[in-house]
Scaffold this active site. Structure first.
Site, mmCIF file in Angstrom:
data_model
loop_
_atom_site.group_PDB
_atom_site.id
_atom_site.type_symbol
_atom_site.label_atom_id
_atom_site.label_comp_id
_atom_site.label_asym_id
_atom_site.label_seq_id
_atom_site.Cartn_x
_atom_site.Cartn_y
_atom_site.Cartn_z
ATOM 1 N N GLY A 268 0.779 1.345 4.287
ATOM 2 C CA GLY A 268 1.160 1.305 2.889
ATOM 3 C C GLY A 268 2.577 0.776 2.766
ATOM 4 C CB VAL A 269 4.516 -0.828 0.174
ATOM 5 C CG1 VAL A 269 3.748 -2.082 0.513
ATOM 6 C CG2 VAL A 269 4.023 -0.208 -1.108
ATOM 7 N N GLY A 270 6.677 1.054 1.116
ATOM 8 C CA GLY A 270 7.673 2.076 0.838
ATOM 9 C C GLY A 270 8.580 2.322 2.023
ATOM 10 C CG ASN A 271 11.531 5.530 1.928
ATOM 11 O OD1 ASN A 271 10.381 5.917 1.717
ATOM 12 N ND2 ASN A 271 12.578 6.319 1.834
ATOM 13 C CB VAL A 272 7.515 6.720 4.881
ATOM 14 C CG1 VAL A 272 6.810 7.210 6.135
ATOM 15 C CG2 VAL A 272 8.268 7.858 4.203
ATOM 16 C CD GLU A 293 -4.107 -2.300 0.058
ATOM 17 O OE1 GLU A 293 -4.975 -1.444 0.038
ATOM 18 O OE2 GLU A 293 -3.044 -2.202 -0.591
ATOM 19 N N GLY A 387 -5.787 0.790 -1.747
ATOM 20 C CA GLY A 387 -6.669 0.557 -0.615
ATOM 21 C C GLY A 387 -6.718 1.711 0.362
#
Lengths: 503, 503
Positions: A268-272, A293, A387
């Site tokens: 997934g996206v983001g800082n983690v 994705e 997704g």
């Protein structure tokens, strides 16, 4: 500008956005390009919003059905939600104005798996698609469309729509040409055949989108950039979560359960996610691939470092700083990045076959391994499932990551019972917070609860969770998944009432 | 008897069940055959239960891990649960003694998707498999095993176990030989390739199970019949549910959304399933096929009628009356029935490609389309998710069926919020009760609630449901999925407290 529109017929259809938007009617279902803020139309949505506002002022309310790949940007979702021009939105959004309208009960939203959109549109589940509004980065002499920074559902929109409006965006890098892999082999049953991908790098389609020129009703030029908002910087919490994930990979490789180059990563996206990807630059895994994705900053860094051999996705989602670097050097990535339609990037058949390692963020997890990815306090939609279900359900290992607390410690991400379920106990392998990692594979619900509390919950909330499980084991209606029905959602209720889950 | 064991080496290993059971040790993980009461070992489990009881009497408690295909019978699950000889049970059971032990917190149970078992065993998620106890219907001269009335996970058990005990059951029809299709092409990633099934009738494997003779430690003959319990007879409620499903198929065919021969049927077992299958005998759909888990009475009737061209499954589940008829005439079905390993019968890739029409029973559904298939009042496990997730998640149309009330009207199958989620709102297309059918495809949660109440809920419970939604729309934390957290599970609590969900 005309350099990007090399087809004579389409060049003759150039008009401004207002003229193009006037070709969209009230009640139309409109399929727009766009995925995680990349490759969405920049001009027509704003012009359409103006039309909606003027119609409203005349006392003739105008609404459309708005279908996209995934999230877009304020210039699309924001402006249309602001004027309440959207009757039904699908399949994923992250726009604050849209979210507010949905949660006020003023907009319908259908939250479906991203891999299901195309097939359900082909099935006719949402009715006819009237208009497609698709950004491309150029048009070849013979009228083929060079896709933009995302593909999403564009193949389906162009095939299914009666009328097509193209936005040709010269801000997009010309080096995108050749980076796409558009597969024209999908079908509805009983005519389906295997999707012939057995490795991340397999090319199975063509680098262009096809669209009969007679369906095109307008071509709108633009030079506007993608959203490219900056991600939150990697903080200590994200780094600690990433360290636990990397340790897990290490243990799995040493145990012979994962190969040395791992399996295709989905993130997934983001800082983690960026922290995990940053950690992988220094990890002892070489020749990795990503079947995912979205290509975010961390993925691009990993490609540049050489540790990531290949990335397959359906869209970019880069920060402003990184996108400039990418646009200058896109040529060097052309053999190592494939952008595919989202029904292929997220295809359950391919995700299962390749054995993706799925890593996705969440809203909350419960003691027994159920995951809420979408709703705050059971009722308020955040963005949507995206997704995450496509990947988690079919991944080789399905990992969910979250800080253990939110809102300055007022909210525990580990709760007795999640207030909404997007991934069931049957589909969740591993939960990770900055506190630690719980490998739930092969465990009964009661064993999972012990691990989730001791490994993942924030220490401040552990006593309350232990107390809940202890009392549930005494008096629950059954001890397979011990719950106290009157209390199971009380943490959420307390937050709504008092602003904190703490007692 | 020796007529069934045509291999000299294996014939020399014949012994009685007590001797065979003595080769199973405490702490062993034991993989047993058996799926929906078909093809499970009849002799060794009872002998093992005696060993466990004697060990307990000596003060040396003995437990094993018990893995199967799916549900078995009192002679297997029942006897072993009775003596508390099972440490961990997976993946599906329907035995009353086992269920009681699990819900008393005296047995661990891991409820995973049936298609996931084989791959997770190969991954080593549950530890080593020590012993396989597998019923076969015979052994060829060269030592190949003729499978029995189910395949389930037998291929995996025989490959993964260190030691193998065979039960050769001469009660099983000799005509089973040639009816099986055992695929040896599966692998763990990164070595997976497409499963080459594009039509229900595609044969992709061999009719025999393989097992190196040196792994076999015992061969036990038996003549005991499969469980073959009678299904509840079709009643008026089941017939009304079936009529709604058949109407739906009709509408879909007329609308061009399904072909005239439908798409491959998947059907759970039970009287509703049999009612649907009975209805299909008189419906205008010819040349149908079934790609499913289990061949029950109704499926066999449909094959005999000629309306069903072909059925693929992993097991039979016939009533006593029907099994005699089948065993006499099994030869005539040999070209029209394929039994496959459960990782193939339930494979997400194949289910998606073929576009199965999935029909499964449930415990309860909620207003917003979430489904509970496994738990009573949130805590007490009933049987398990079985294959319903494998099919529902990947089906072309995912249909869930249930009577609108249970326990003489004390329980509503439509509740404000399900007390456990096995199928999320993202995976549920259609809900059917005897009251009517709700097609939830393409609808936002609030629209789904209107349909579920008015079409599916029992009239007695509709006012309470309307009242709940109405107040939730006023005061919920968000209006995308409006819930009153303090009340969402109150119907279940009321049932636990008072024996009825009615106020």
């Amino acid at each position: 500008m005309t350099g990007r529109i090399r087809n004579r017929e389409l060049a003759a259809m150039v008009m401004d956005a207002d003229a193009a938007a006037s070709l969209i009617g009230s009640g139309d279902n409109v399929g727009m390009s766009g995925f995680t803020g990349a490759g969405y139309p920049k001009e027509v949505p704003g012009a359409l919003a103006k039309r909606v506002a003027m119609a409203e002022a005349r006392g003739e309310p105008m609404k459309v059905g708005l279908w996209t790949g995934a999230s877009t940007a304020p210039e699309l979702d924001g402006v249309l939600a602001e004027v309440e021009g959207v009757e039904m939105r699908l399949p994923y959004q992250s726009d604050p104005v849209t979210r507010a309208k949905i949660n006020d009960g003023r907009m319908d939203y259908t939250d479906i798996h991203l891999s299901h959109v195309a097939q359900q549109v082909w099935q006719g589940v949402f009715g006819e698609l009237d208009v497609a509004v698709v950004e491309v980065s150029g048009v070849t002499e013979d009228g083929r469309l060079i896709p933009s920074s995302s593909i999403g559902n564009n193949k389906t929109w162009l095939e299914q729509a009666d009328r097509v409006i193209l936005e040709v965006n010269s801000w997009q890098s010309e080096h995108l040409e050749g980076m796409h892999d558009v597969y024209y082999g999908t079908a509805l049953p009983p005519n389906r055949v295997p999707v012939p991908i057995t490795r991340t790098e397999d090319r199975i389609g063509v680098p262009y989108l096809e669209c009969p020129v007679e369906k095109v009703i307008a071509v709108v030029p633009t030079e506007a950039p993608d959203r490219n908002s900056a991600f939150a910087p990697v903080d200590e919490t994200a780094e600690r979560i990433a360290a636990h994930v990397l340790d897990f990979f290490d243990v799995e490789v040493r145990g012979g359960r994962l190969p040395n180059e791992l399996l295709p990563l989905q993130s997934g996206v983001g800082n983690v996610a960026n922290a995990v990807l940053a950690g992988l630059r220094d990890a002892p895994f070489d020749g990795m691939t990503a079947y995912t994705e979205v290509i975010q900053d961390g993925m691009l860094d990993l490609l540049e470092s050489g540790k990531l051999r290949m990335a397959s996705a359906t869209a970019f989602s880069l920060s402003s700083a990184t996108v400039d670097r990418f646009n200058r050097n896109a040529g060097q990535f052309r053999d190592r990045i494939l952008l595919r339609p989202q029904e292929i990037s997220n295809h359950p058949e391919v995700v299962r076959r390749l054995g993706c390692l799925a890593m996705n963020g969440i809203v909350e997890a419960d003691l027994y391994g159920n995951i809420n990815s979408t709703h705050l306090m059971g009722s308020r939609i955040q963005n949507g499932i995206g997704g995450s279900g496509d990947f988690a359900r079919n991944a080789h290992v399905s990992i969910f990551v979250t800080p253990s607390v939110a809102k300055g410690g007022a909210i525990s991400a580990i709760v007795p019972m999640v207030s909404h379920v997007d991934h069931t106990e049957h589909d969740v392998d591993v939960i990770v917070t900055e506190q630690g990692l719980a490998d739930l594979r092969g465990l009964s619900p009661r064993r999972r609860a012990e691990l989730v509390i001791e490994r993942c919950a924030h220490p401040d909330f552990r006593p309350m969770l232990r107390d809940y499980v202890g009392r549930a084991m005494e008096s629950a209606f059954g001890k397979h998944t011990p719950h106290l029905l009157g209390e199971a959602l009380s943490w959420h209720q307390r937050f709504v009432d008092t602003g904190t889950m703490r007692r």
